[in-house]
Write a protein that holds these residues in place. Structure first.
Motif, short mmCIF file in Angstrom:
data_model
loop_
_atom_site.label_atom_id
_atom_site.label_comp_id
_atom_site.label_asym_id
_atom_site.label_seq_id
_atom_site.Cartn_x
_atom_site.Cartn_y
_atom_site.Cartn_z
N GLY A 139 0.80 -1.23 0.00
CA GLY A 139 0.00 0.00 0.00
C GLY A 139 0.83 1.27 0.00
O GLY A 139 0.27 2.36 0.03
N LEU A 140 2.14 1.15 -0.05
CA LEU A 140 3.03 2.32 0.00
C LEU A 140 3.39 2.70 -1.43
O LEU A 140 4.39 2.26 -1.99
N ARG A 141 2.56 3.53 -2.01
CA ARG A 141 2.74 3.94 -3.41
C ARG A 141 3.29 5.34 -3.50
O ARG A 141 3.18 6.12 -2.57
N GLY A 142 3.87 5.65 -4.64
CA GLY A 142 4.33 7.01 -4.91
C GLY A 142 5.75 7.29 -4.47
O GLY A 142 6.21 8.43 -4.59
N LEU A 143 6.46 6.29 -3.96
CA LEU A 143 7.84 6.48 -3.53
C LEU A 143 8.77 5.56 -4.31
O LEU A 143 8.38 4.46 -4.68
N THR A 144 9.98 6.02 -4.53
CA THR A 144 10.99 5.15 -5.13
C THR A 144 11.51 4.21 -4.05
O THR A 144 11.24 4.41 -2.85
N ALA A 145 12.28 3.21 -4.45
CA ALA A 145 12.88 2.29 -3.47
C ALA A 145 13.78 3.07 -2.52
O ALA A 145 13.78 2.81 -1.30
N ARG A 146 14.53 4.01 -3.04
CA ARG A 146 15.42 4.82 -2.19
C ARG A 146 14.62 5.66 -1.19
O ARG A 146 14.97 5.76 -0.02
#
Length: 167
Positions: A139-146
């Motif tokens: 559910g953690l969308r909108g972020l890059t892996a970093r």
């Protein structure tokens, strides 16, 4: 919740008003954002786990057991690792056992201790549920892996400062 997006960020708007009327708003805005994101994540994860008959707490218990060397742990250790009260661990294990996903077994050397062991059905359910939650990035969308790693590092600082763990 499937409503239309607001035409503005309500947390940013609240922060502006807070700043005008109360004072510095950084902590209030950050905490309000964390609380809202927690709702978003919980809804997404619950939705992914529901078809597998699991809550996040039960899923976490299955993951913990599958990570253990023998596939079993004392309930006391489960509580420590999951950071839950013993009563909560008992309730989780009761539900998982009723579903045939874990079984209680006597400890081989300590008669006072009961082990919780993941069953083959539990391993299969954990595997299917893991596929479901990883497909939605928990559910953690909108972020890059970093960025996700940075977020985890920042939140770990808060957790450490209140004694969740020591290095």
């Amino acid at each position: 919740m499937t409503s239309r997006p607001l035409p503005f960020d309500p947390i940013a708007r609240a922060a502006e008003i807070w700043e005008e009327r109360i004072g510095p708003s950084e902590a209030m805005a950050a905490v309000t954002s964390v609380m809202r994101v927690q709702q978003i994540i919980q809804s997404a994860v619950d939705g992914a786990l529901r078809p597998h008959g699991l809550t996040f707490a039960r899923y976490e218990a299955l993951v913990l057991l599958s990570f253990s060397k023998r596939g079993s742990l004392p309930m006391r250790v489960m509580g420590e690792r999951l950071q839950l009260h013993p009563t909560s661990v008992t309730n989780i294990v009761d539900r998982l056992e009723a579903d045939g996903l874990v079984k209680r077994t006597p400890h081989p050397t300590d008669r006072r201790t009961t082990l919780t062991e993941i069953t083959e059905a539990g391993r299969e359910r954990r595997e299917a549920a893991t596929k479901a939650v990883t497909e939605i990035d928990f559910g953690l969308r909108g972020l890059t892996a970093r960025q996700t790693k940075q977020l985890s590092d920042l939140l770990a600082r808060v957790r450490k400062s209140v004694g969740d763990f020591a290095d």
